[in-house]
Motif scaffolding. Structure first.
Motif, PDB file in Angstrom:
ATOM      1  N   GLY A 478       0.796  -1.221   0.000  1.00 41.16           N
ATOM      2  CA  GLY A 478       0.000   0.000   0.000  1.00 41.16           C
ATOM      3  C   GLY A 478       0.820   1.258   0.000  1.00 41.16           C
ATOM      4  N   ARG A 479       2.143   1.141   0.075  1.00 46.30           N
ATOM      5  CA  ARG A 479       2.996   2.321   0.070  1.00 46.30           C
ATOM      6  C   ARG A 479       3.531   2.606  -1.340  1.00 46.30           C
ATOM      7  NH1 ARG A 479       4.969   3.206   5.371  1.00 46.30           N
ATOM      8  NH2 ARG A 479       3.242   2.676   6.774  1.00 46.30           N
ATOM      9  N   THR A 480       4.071   3.805  -1.550  1.00 45.88           N
ATOM     10  CA  THR A 480       4.712   4.193  -2.803  1.00 45.88           C
ATOM     11  C   THR A 480       6.193   4.380  -2.553  1.00 45.88           C
ATOM     12  OG1 THR A 480       2.717   5.267  -3.645  1.00 45.88           O
ATOM     13  CG2 THR A 480       4.809   5.927  -4.617  1.00 45.88           C
ATOM     14  N   VAL A 481       7.019   3.725  -3.385  1.00 48.90           N
ATOM     15  CA  VAL A 481       8.468   3.793  -3.207  1.00 48.90           C
ATOM     16  C   VAL A 481       9.097   4.261  -4.517  1.00 48.90           C
ATOM     17  CG1 VAL A 481       8.519   2.016  -1.425  1.00 48.90           C
ATOM     18  CG2 VAL A 481       8.751   1.370  -3.829  1.00 48.90           C
ATOM     19  N   PRO A 482      10.187   5.023  -4.446  1.00 49.88           N
ATOM     20  CA  PRO A 482      10.872   5.464  -5.676  1.00 49.88           C
ATOM     21  C   PRO A 482      11.812   4.366  -6.198  1.00 49.88           C
ATOM     22  CG  PRO A 482      11.886   6.491  -3.769  1.00 49.88           C
ATOM     23  CD  PRO A 482      10.735   5.684  -3.250  1.00 49.88           C
ATOM     24  N   LEU A 483      11.647   4.037  -7.481  1.00 47.48           N
ATOM     25  CA  LEU A 483      12.569   3.125  -8.155  1.00 47.48           C
ATOM     26  C   LEU A 483      13.557   3.988  -8.934  1.00 47.48           C
ATOM     27  CD1 LEU A 483      13.478   0.303  -9.287  1.00 47.48           C
ATOM     28  CD2 LEU A 483      11.855   0.712 -11.153  1.00 47.48           C
ATOM     29  N   LYS A 484      14.849   3.727  -8.769  1.00 48.30           N
ATOM     30  CA  LYS A 484      15.881   4.504  -9.434  1.00 48.30           C
ATOM     31  C   LYS A 484      16.616   3.638 -10.455  1.00 48.30           C
ATOM     32  CE  LYS A 484      16.519   7.424  -5.361  1.00 48.30           C
ATOM     33  NZ  LYS A 484      17.472   7.899  -4.319  1.00 48.30           N
ATOM     34  N   VAL A 485      16.956   4.250 -11.589  1.00 47.21           N
ATOM     35  CA  VAL A 485      17.689   3.541 -12.642  1.00 47.21           C
ATOM     36  C   VAL A 485      18.912   4.370 -13.014  1.00 47.21           C
ATOM     37  CG1 VAL A 485      15.583   2.477 -13.512  1.00 47.21           C
ATOM     38  CG2 VAL A 485      16.380   4.600 -14.541  1.00 47.21           C
ATOM     39  N   LEU A 486      19.995   3.685 -13.322  1.00 45.57           N
ATOM     40  CA  LEU A 486      21.236   4.332 -13.731  1.00 45.57           C
ATOM     41  C   LEU A 486      21.447   4.074 -15.220  1.00 45.57           C
ATOM     42  CD1 LEU A 486      23.922   5.791 -13.016  1.00 45.57           C
ATOM     43  CD2 LEU A 486      24.908   3.520 -12.623  1.00 45.57           C
ATOM     44  N   LEU A 487      21.590   5.162 -15.984  1.00 47.83           N
ATOM     45  CA  LEU A 487      21.815   5.083 -17.420  1.00 47.83           C
ATOM     46  C   LEU A 487      23.226   5.562 -17.738  1.00 47.83           C
ATOM     47  CD1 LEU A 487      18.481   6.651 -18.742  1.00 47.83           C
ATOM     48  CD2 LEU A 487      19.015   4.228 -18.454  1.00 47.83           C
ATOM     49  N   ARG A 488      23.902   4.839 -18.646  1.00 54.53           N
ATOM     50  CA  ARG A 488      25.239   5.242 -19.080  1.00 54.53           C
ATOM     51  C   ARG A 488      25.162   5.680 -20.541  1.00 54.53           C
ATOM     52  NH1 ARG A 488      29.610   1.795 -16.596  1.00 54.53           N
ATOM     53  NH2 ARG A 488      28.998   3.254 -14.942  1.00 54.53           N
ATOM     54  N   PRO A 489      25.202   7.010 -20.794  1.00 54.35           N
ATOM     55  CA  PRO A 489      25.107   7.505 -22.177  1.00 54.35           C
ATOM     56  C   PRO A 489      26.342   7.147 -23.000  1.00 54.35           C
ATOM     57  CG  PRO A 489      24.621   9.232 -20.567  1.00 54.35           C
ATOM     58  CD  PRO A 489      25.245   8.097 -19.816  1.00 54.35           C
ATOM     59  N   HIS A 490      26.177   7.281 -24.322  1.00 53.01           N
ATOM     60  CA  HIS A 490      27.300   7.049 -25.233  1.00 53.01           C
ATOM     61  C   HIS A 490      28.428   8.035 -24.948  1.00 53.01           C
ATOM     62  CE1 HIS A 490      29.376   5.960 -28.933  1.00 53.01           C
ATOM     63  NE2 HIS A 490      29.428   7.246 -29.278  1.00 53.01           N
ATOM     64  N   HIS A 491      28.083   9.296 -24.671  1.00 47.23           N
ATOM     65  CA  HIS A 491      29.055  10.294 -24.250  1.00 47.23           C
ATOM     66  C   HIS A 491      28.491  11.014 -23.033  1.00 47.23           C
ATOM     67  CE1 HIS A 491      31.738   9.831 -27.632  1.00 47.23           C
ATOM     68  NE2 HIS A 491      30.748  10.002 -28.487  1.00 47.23           N
ATOM     69  N   GLY A 492      29.349  11.457 -22.142  1.00 46.02           N
ATOM     70  CA  GLY A 492      28.904  12.241 -21.003  1.00 46.02           C
ATOM     71  C   GLY A 492      28.798  11.428 -19.724  1.00 46.02           C
ATOM     72  N   ASN A 493      28.293  12.086 -18.691  1.00 44.28           N
ATOM     73  CA  ASN A 493      28.208  11.482 -17.371  1.00 44.28           C
ATOM     74  C   ASN A 493      26.994  10.580 -17.249  1.00 44.28           C
ATOM     75  OD1 ASN A 493      30.491  12.990 -16.563  1.00 44.28           O
ATOM     76  ND2 ASN A 493      29.181  14.763 -16.081  1.00 44.28           N
ATOM     77  N   ASP A 494      27.071   9.668 -16.251  1.00 42.15           N
ATOM     78  CA  ASP A 494      25.942   8.784 -15.969  1.00 42.15           C
ATOM     79  C   ASP A 494      24.721   9.598 -15.555  1.00 42.15           C
ATOM     80  OD1 ASP A 494      27.633   6.750 -16.527  1.00 42.15           O
ATOM     81  OD2 ASP A 494      27.850   6.034 -14.459  1.00 42.15           O
ATOM     82  N   LEU A 495      23.546   9.056 -15.867  1.00 46.91           N
ATOM     83  CA  LEU A 495      22.278   9.712 -15.555  1.00 46.91           C
ATOM     84  C   LEU A 495      21.462   8.830 -14.636  1.00 46.91           C
ATOM     85  CD1 LEU A 495      21.324  10.877 -19.171  1.00 46.91           C
ATOM     86  CD2 LEU A 495      22.457  12.236 -17.395  1.00 46.91           C
ATOM     87  N   ILE A 496      20.752   9.470 -13.705  1.00 46.01           N
ATOM     88  CA  ILE A 496      19.844   8.737 -12.815  1.00 46.01           C
ATOM     89  C   ILE A 496      18.432   9.228 -13.068  1.00 46.01           C
ATOM     90  CG2 ILE A 496      19.158   8.300 -10.438  1.00 46.01           C
ATOM     91  CD1 ILE A 496      22.078   8.518  -9.623  1.00 46.01           C
ATOM     92  N   ARG A 497      17.518   8.288 -13.309  1.00 39.55           N
ATOM     93  CA  ARG A 497      16.103   8.575 -13.473  1.00 39.55           C
ATOM     94  C   ARG A 497      15.338   7.785 -12.418  1.00 39.55           C
ATOM     95  NH1 ARG A 497      18.077  11.955 -16.072  1.00 39.55           N
ATOM     96  NH2 ARG A 497      17.755  12.503 -18.271  1.00 39.55           N
TER      97      ARG A 497
END
Length: 623
Positions: A478-497
């Motif tokens: 019954g609770r809401t939790v944040p799911l986080k994902v780590l993306l590694r672009p072709h160029h540049g720094n890692d991204l978190i969504r």
């Protein structure tokens, strides 16, 4: 006296109106053209043929009848063999574009010049399709053959277009397969070749194909696809408009005639010659374009600039003109059109937005046809990307648009493609739904329009899914939790969504969180659910509109309770009693079991083409 004058005025007016009506109808409607049946054709007869060699003026040429080849394309299929003489024929031989030129003996119509003895012939020897067979074929009303449909291999490339044509169209072959199949009445031999063997050497006279607005490389590939089917491609753009020379009255036998497949900013059409005009019906070519059966192609005027002599295959340099009617049939011995309004074509708008060039918008029309609609649209898209975008190296294309389908709504597409060969894959994303709609096996569809907006950059915009996690590994139901994902672009720094995951109130125990790109998820769902193929146009449209995007990550919350697919519908977390009934009904073929059930779905939008899949197991504490 006044009454008498009134009667005279009435009669005079009636005569004037009748004369005006007769002038409007034209001489070809006043008297039927006498026909010479093939049974009366004999070797030694001399006739006259009519065609346009230059401009719009119909010229005569002499025809020496050599005999009749019988049963050349099956029982009672005949061809009159003749030697042609006059104009440029001695130098050029039988000329591409002459297909349909009428031949008369004693002012009676014998048929249409339509076949030649192939390349490098030393004499202008031609086959004449009897007019009786042309008119008989045109009276046959049969459904469009299902085989004449395009099956494009994706991604769409020039080579794929050629392969698709080769698979769909295979009619262009020797007129007779074996010399024993044909009988020749007339001379026993011609230039050392027996009369029966001539039947195996005959080919339809090549048809000039006008191509304008296409890149040279695409023209070569597109031309190869048509050339294999008996066309001679020529660049119409270099020839310009058809000049100031007017056409000599209404359409008549011997006039040039055209058939358009694409009009607007791009032009693609075929040209030939009119054989016979019967009222508002027009017979032409004397052989098929593709033997498609019923068609809806624009019939046009045509203009021949000149004859280009060639040892291989002489041709008339041509272009198509104004639409004057509709080509309604494409039969083994003729194409048949009807004078009047042209058919409604599919309007297509392609807008290109680029980070290295000005914005451009292209508008063109494509014929409505289960074969030519996807082929022609694919050709234009491949051409545009080849002309205005680089063909090699990595790039990124965002494609957005829709196909409007009459009485069925629309199929939308909105996707991102990045990396090597991105342009061709982007083109495929437009062609695939269009080809699926026009080539479906359920019912004919009426495509109203296609609109596409393409935004491109020479930068690579890709990313790989590296990791997924939640901070609370034992969330409460019954609770809401944040799911986080780590993306590694072709160029540049890692991204978190991140995305908020709502845990169902009745959940407990171990659950799985699946995060996947669209392609992998679609493959997994197909393996697991074994979803049936669409069985109607509405189902097909729904399936096309459910296509996964490349710039989106898809999240699924799964439990271990079994489910089922019943008639294409996914049923999750079913009670054992219901599952038992479904298991008993599996013999019908409309049901299949699932090892797990989806209890929640979410999406994470990005501006990158993402790839990868990860699974996370969480333990849910009851509330």
């Amino acid at each position: 006296m006044e009454l008498m004058n009134m009667k005279r005025l009435t009669v005079a007016l009636a005569v004037a109106l009748a004369g005006t009506a007769l002038a409007f109808i034209g001489p070809h409607l006043l008297a039927a053209t006498p026909i010479m049946p093939v049974s009366e054709v004999r070797a030694g007869l001399v006739g006259v043929g009519r065609t346009v060699f230059n401009g719009t003026r119909v010229e005569d040429f002499k025809v020496h009848i050599l005999g009749v080849i019988e049963n050349v394309m099956g029982p009672r299929r005949n061809l009159v063999l003749a030697r042609l003489e006059g104009g440029p024929l001695a130098e050029a031989g039988v000329i591409a574009g002459m297909s349909g030129s009428p031949v008369y003996v004693d002012n009676r119509l014998v048929g249409a010049v339509s076949y030649s003895l192939g390349s490098f012939s030393k004499e202008p020897i031609a086959g004449i399709t009897p007019i009786e067979e042309m008119t008989t074929d045109a009276s046959v009303e049969t459904p469009r053959p299902a085989a004449a449909r395009v099956r494009l291999d994706l991604p769409v490339t020039g080579e794929a277009l050629v392969a698709a044509f080769d698979k769909a169209l295979t009619w262009n072959r020797p007129f007779a397969n074996r010399s024993a199949d044909a009988r020749f009445s007339g001379v026993s031999a011609l230039s050392g070749v027996s009369g029966a063997e001539i039947g195996t050497m005959l080919r339809p006279i090549a048809t000039p194909l006008v191509i304008s607005g296409f890149d040279a490389n695409v023209t070569d590939l597109l031309g190869a696809a048509f050339r294999d089917q008996g066309f001679i491609p020529m660049a119409g753009g270099a020839l310009g408009k058809y000049g100031e020379m007017p056409f000599d009255g209404p359409l008549k036998p011997g006039d040039a005639v055209g058939v358009n497949f694409v009009t607007g900013d791009f032009l693609l059409g075929a040209t030939g010659t009119v054989t016979h005009v019967d009222g508002d019906r027009v017979f032409a070519f004397g052989h098929p374009m593709y033997n498609l059966g019923p068609t809806q192609f624009p019939m046009t005027r045509a203009y021949f600039y000149t004859v280009l002599p060639s040892l291989s295959s002489s041709t008339k340099l041509a272009t198509t003109g104004d639409t004057i009617g509709t080509i309604q049939q494409d039969r083994p011995t003729t194409i048949v059109g009807r004078l009047g309004p042209g058919p409604r074509m599919i309007p297509i708008t392609i807008s290109l937005h680029s980070d290295h060039a000005p914005d451009r918008t292209f508008r063109f029309n494509v014929v409505k046809d289960q074969l030519f609609t996807p082929i022609m649209t694919a050709s234009v898209l491949v051409n545009l990307f080849a002309s205005y975008e680089r063909q090699f190296g990595a790039s990124t294309f965002a494609v957005k648009g829709h196909v409007a389908v009459s009485q069925h709504g629309a199929v939308g597409f909105d996707n991102l493609f990045s990396g090597d060969n991105a342009s061709m894959i982007a083109a495929s994303s437009v062609i695939a739904p269009l080809a699926a709609l026009v080539s479906n096996d359920y019912e004919p569809v009426d495509i109203e329009k296609l609109e596409v907006v393409v935004t491109s950059t020479e930068q690579v915009r890709t990313a790989t899914l590296e990791r997924i996690w939640i901070d609370d590994t034992r969330p409460r139901a019954g609770r809401t939790v944040p799911l986080k994902v780590l993306l590694r672009p072709h160029h540049g720094n890692d991204l978190i969504r991140s995305v908020s995951i709502a845990i169902p109130a009745n959940a407990s125990g171990n659950l799985s969180l699946l995060v996947s790109d669209g392609r992998r998820l679609a493959q997994a769902e197909q393996r697991e659910a074994r979803l049936p193929q669409p069985r109607s146009v509405p189902q097909l449209i729904r399936a096309l509109n459910r296509e996964r995007r490349n710039d989106t990550l898809y999240v699924k919350l799964l439990n271990s309770q079994p489910g089922a697919v019943v008639n294409g519908e996914l049923l999750a977390s079913l009670p054992p009693s219901v599952l038992a009934i479904i298991e008993a009904d599996r013999s019908t073929g409309g049901t299949s079991g699932l090892n797990s059930s989806t209890i929640g779905e979410w999406e994470i939008a990005t501006d990158l083409a993402v790839t990868g899949a990860r699974t996370l197991t969480i333990s849910v504490t009851p509330n």
